[in-house]
Design a protein around this motif. Structure first.
Motif, PDB file in Angstrom:
ATOM      1  N   SER A  82      -6.101  12.450   3.471  1.00 28.69           N
ATOM      2  CA  SER A  82      -6.938  12.760   2.308  1.00 28.69           C
ATOM      3  C   SER A  82      -6.928  14.232   1.924  1.00 28.69           C
ATOM      4  O   SER A  82      -7.332  14.586   0.820  1.00 28.69           O
ATOM      5  CB  SER A  82      -8.382  12.305   2.573  1.00 28.69           C
ATOM      6  OG  SER A  82      -8.899  12.946   3.736  1.00 28.69           O
ATOM      7  N   THR A 127       0.809  -1.220   0.000  1.00 31.27           N
ATOM      8  CA  THR A 127       0.000   0.000   0.000  1.00 31.27           C
ATOM      9  C   THR A 127       0.842   1.270   0.000  1.00 31.27           C
ATOM     10  O   THR A 127       0.404   2.302  -0.498  1.00 31.27           O
ATOM     11  CB  THR A 127      -0.941   0.008   1.221  1.00 31.27           C
ATOM     12  OG1 THR A 127      -0.164  -0.172   2.420  1.00 31.27           O
ATOM     13  CG2 THR A 127      -1.956  -1.112   1.121  1.00 31.27           C
ATOM     14  N   GLY A 158       4.497   8.503  -3.101  1.00 27.28           N
ATOM     15  CA  GLY A 158       3.305   8.967  -3.796  1.00 27.28           C
ATOM     16  C   GLY A 158       2.033   8.652  -3.022  1.00 27.28           C
ATOM     17  O   GLY A 158       1.993   7.755  -2.189  1.00 27.28           O
ATOM     18  N   SER A 159       1.003   9.412  -3.304  1.00 33.31           N
ATOM     19  CA  SER A 159      -0.299   9.177  -2.694  1.00 33.31           C
ATOM     20  C   SER A 159      -1.378   9.645  -3.658  1.00 33.31           C
ATOM     21  O   SER A 159      -1.079  10.181  -4.731  1.00 33.31           O
ATOM     22  CB  SER A 159      -0.414   9.919  -1.361  1.00 33.31           C
ATOM     23  OG  SER A 159      -0.596  11.313  -1.576  1.00 33.31           O
ATOM     24  N   LEU A 160      -2.615   9.465  -3.268  1.00 35.48           N
ATOM     25  CA  LEU A 160      -3.735   9.848  -4.120  1.00 35.48           C
ATOM     26  C   LEU A 160      -4.184  11.282  -3.859  1.00 35.48           C
ATOM     27  O   LEU A 160      -5.187  11.720  -4.413  1.00 35.48           O
ATOM     28  CB  LEU A 160      -4.913   8.879  -3.889  1.00 35.48           C
ATOM     29  CG  LEU A 160      -4.603   7.403  -4.164  1.00 35.48           C
ATOM     30  CD1 LEU A 160      -5.829   6.541  -3.883  1.00 35.48           C
ATOM     31  CD2 LEU A 160      -4.122   7.200  -5.595  1.00 35.48           C
ATOM     32  N   THR A 161      -3.457  12.011  -3.010  1.00 36.69           N
ATOM     33  CA  THR A 161      -3.802  13.394  -2.703  1.00 36.69           C
ATOM     34  C   THR A 161      -2.661  14.323  -3.116  1.00 36.69           C
ATOM     35  O   THR A 161      -1.570  13.884  -3.464  1.00 36.69           O
ATOM     36  CB  THR A 161      -4.079  13.570  -1.199  1.00 36.69           C
ATOM     37  OG1 THR A 161      -2.951  13.097  -0.455  1.00 36.69           O
ATOM     38  CG2 THR A 161      -5.300  12.765  -0.785  1.00 36.69           C
ATOM     39  N   GLU A 162      -2.930  15.641  -3.080  1.00 37.52           N
ATOM     40  CA  GLU A 162      -1.938  16.619  -3.501  1.00 37.52           C
ATOM     41  C   GLU A 162      -0.718  16.624  -2.587  1.00 37.52           C
ATOM     42  O   GLU A 162      -0.801  16.284  -1.406  1.00 37.52           O
ATOM     43  CB  GLU A 162      -2.558  18.018  -3.544  1.00 37.52           C
ATOM     44  CG  GLU A 162      -3.078  18.502  -2.203  1.00 37.52           C
ATOM     45  CD  GLU A 162      -3.649  19.897  -2.273  1.00 37.52           C
ATOM     46  OE1 GLU A 162      -3.023  20.760  -2.909  1.00 37.52           O
ATOM     47  OE2 GLU A 162      -4.717  20.115  -1.698  1.00 37.52           O
ATOM     48  N   ASN A 170       2.371   7.361 -10.394  1.00 41.14           N
ATOM     49  CA  ASN A 170       1.910   8.722 -10.695  1.00 41.14           C
ATOM     50  C   ASN A 170       2.480   9.741  -9.717  1.00 41.14           C
ATOM     51  O   ASN A 170       2.022  10.870  -9.645  1.00 41.14           O
ATOM     52  CB  ASN A 170       0.379   8.782 -10.692  1.00 41.14           C
ATOM     53  CG  ASN A 170      -0.226   8.627  -9.316  1.00 41.14           C
ATOM     54  OD1 ASN A 170       0.406   8.055  -8.426  1.00 41.14           O
ATOM     55  ND2 ASN A 170      -1.434   9.122  -9.132  1.00 41.14           N
ATOM     56  N   SER A 171       3.492   9.344  -8.943  1.00 41.43           N
ATOM     57  CA  SER A 171       4.107  10.260  -7.981  1.00 41.43           C
ATOM     58  C   SER A 171       5.077  11.206  -8.678  1.00 41.43           C
ATOM     59  O   SER A 171       5.610  10.898  -9.753  1.00 41.43           O
ATOM     60  CB  SER A 171       4.858   9.474  -6.898  1.00 41.43           C
ATOM     61  OG  SER A 171       6.025   8.867  -7.439  1.00 41.43           O
ATOM     62  N   LYS A 200      -0.138  12.019   3.200  1.00 41.07           N
ATOM     63  CA  LYS A 200      -0.568  10.696   3.648  1.00 41.07           C
ATOM     64  C   LYS A 200      -2.067  10.673   3.952  1.00 41.07           C
ATOM     65  O   LYS A 200      -2.703   9.629   3.853  1.00 41.07           O
ATOM     66  CB  LYS A 200       0.233  10.271   4.881  1.00 41.07           C
ATOM     67  CG  LYS A 200       1.722  10.155   4.614  1.00 41.07           C
ATOM     68  CD  LYS A 200       2.526   9.902   5.869  1.00 41.07           C
ATOM     69  CE  LYS A 200       2.417   8.481   6.341  1.00 41.07           C
ATOM     70  NZ  LYS A 200       3.384   8.200   7.436  1.00 41.07           N
ATOM     71  N   ALA A 228       0.868   4.140  -5.190  1.00 40.42           N
ATOM     72  CA  ALA A 228       0.716   5.332  -6.035  1.00 40.42           C
ATOM     73  C   ALA A 228       2.050   5.792  -6.617  1.00 40.42           C
ATOM     74  O   ALA A 228       2.172   6.919  -7.082  1.00 40.42           O
ATOM     75  CB  ALA A 228       0.077   6.458  -5.222  1.00 40.42           C
TER      76      ALA A 228
END
Length: 258
Positions: free
Chosen positions: A159, A75, A149-153, A82-83, A157, A79
């Motif tokens: 949201s 986990t 990397g993460s799914l947020t700006e 796309n990091s 870590k 990401a």
């Protein structure tokens, strides 16, 4: 037989990757070939190119990283592709050390040093008069950011920026009866998380900070009264009266004054 006198090579056996007691570890399976590729005639004077890592490698960062990602798929790395680090061709070996007793990235006292070697603006902010305790290593960059990397700006870590701040500043979470719109929207509207020359990590001093939104609101448009220093310009300025700037639960706190 050839590399046993090289301390950098032999340091592998002092770390996790050099263990043989776990079938998932490289040295318990294909051993050196697990990372460096098929040996071929390499040990007999052959010129087959071995997979190498680090700044002197002739391989692209993407090719080097593909070897690491063969094992490190969880986990934390989900990401990675796309990091920003991946898009900027940063190799795993630019930060991590496999041939070492301890990877510096696993030592909290060295993480900030590694990050700020590239992120120089953040390093400068960390040294300003008002900052999080990053320069004393009481916090690390990865407390807030995921370097993989993460799914947020900003590789956060959590949201959102606010959710990240609430991890420590839970008293600002709310909900509150009277909300302050910029606070609810984004803590970074007023604060610079890495550091500031102003008190409380503020991007500008009050009342100038407040006047970015309240420029035409009667007395708030006056930084300092013409008749001298008063509550509009002295001390904490706007905060002399509007002290509950993050929100108020008082029935009479509609102007965030109590």
């Amino acid at each position: 037989m050839c590399h046993k006198k090289d301390p950098k090579v032999m340091a592998l056996f002092k770390g996790t990757h050099g263990g043989m007691n776990n079938s998932r570890l490289p040295m318990a399976g294909l051993q050196c070939e697990a990372c460096h590729g098929p040996m071929g005639k390499h040990n007999r004077g052959g010129k087959e190119p071995m997979i190498s890592f680090g700044p002197e490698s002739k391989l692209s960062a993407e090719s080097q990283n593909s070897v690491c990602l063969d094992c490190h798929q969880n986990t934390e790395q989900m990401a990675w592709h796309n990091s920003l680090h991946n898009l900027e061709q940063v190799a795993c070996a630019d930060c991590h050390q496999v041939h070492a007793a301890e990877d510096p990235m696993l030592n909290p006292l060295r993480i900030n040093e590694a990050c700020t070697s590239c992120h120089t603006r953040a390093k400068a902010d960390m040294s300003k008069r008002s900052s999080h305790p990053l320069k004393w290593d009481q916090m690390t960059c990865i407390d807030c950011h995921n370097p993989h990397g993460s799914l947020t700006e900003s590789a956060l870590k959590q949201s959102s920026i606010n959710t990240t701040c609430y991890e420590c500043h839970a008293d600002k979470r709310g909900p509150v009866l009277w909300e302050h719109a910029p606070v609810v929207e984004n803590c970074a509207n007023c604060h610079n998380a890495h550091g500031s020359v102003n008190e409380a990590l503020l991007k500008a001093r009050v009342p100038q900070l407040c006047q970015q939104c309240h420029a035409d609101d009667g007395h708030a448009s006056r930084a300092v009264s013409q008749s001298g220093i008063n509550a509009f310009g002295s001390g904490k300025s706007c905060l002399n009266c509007h002290s509950q700037i993050h929100g108020s639960n008082h029935p009479a706190g509609s102007v965030l004054s109590r």
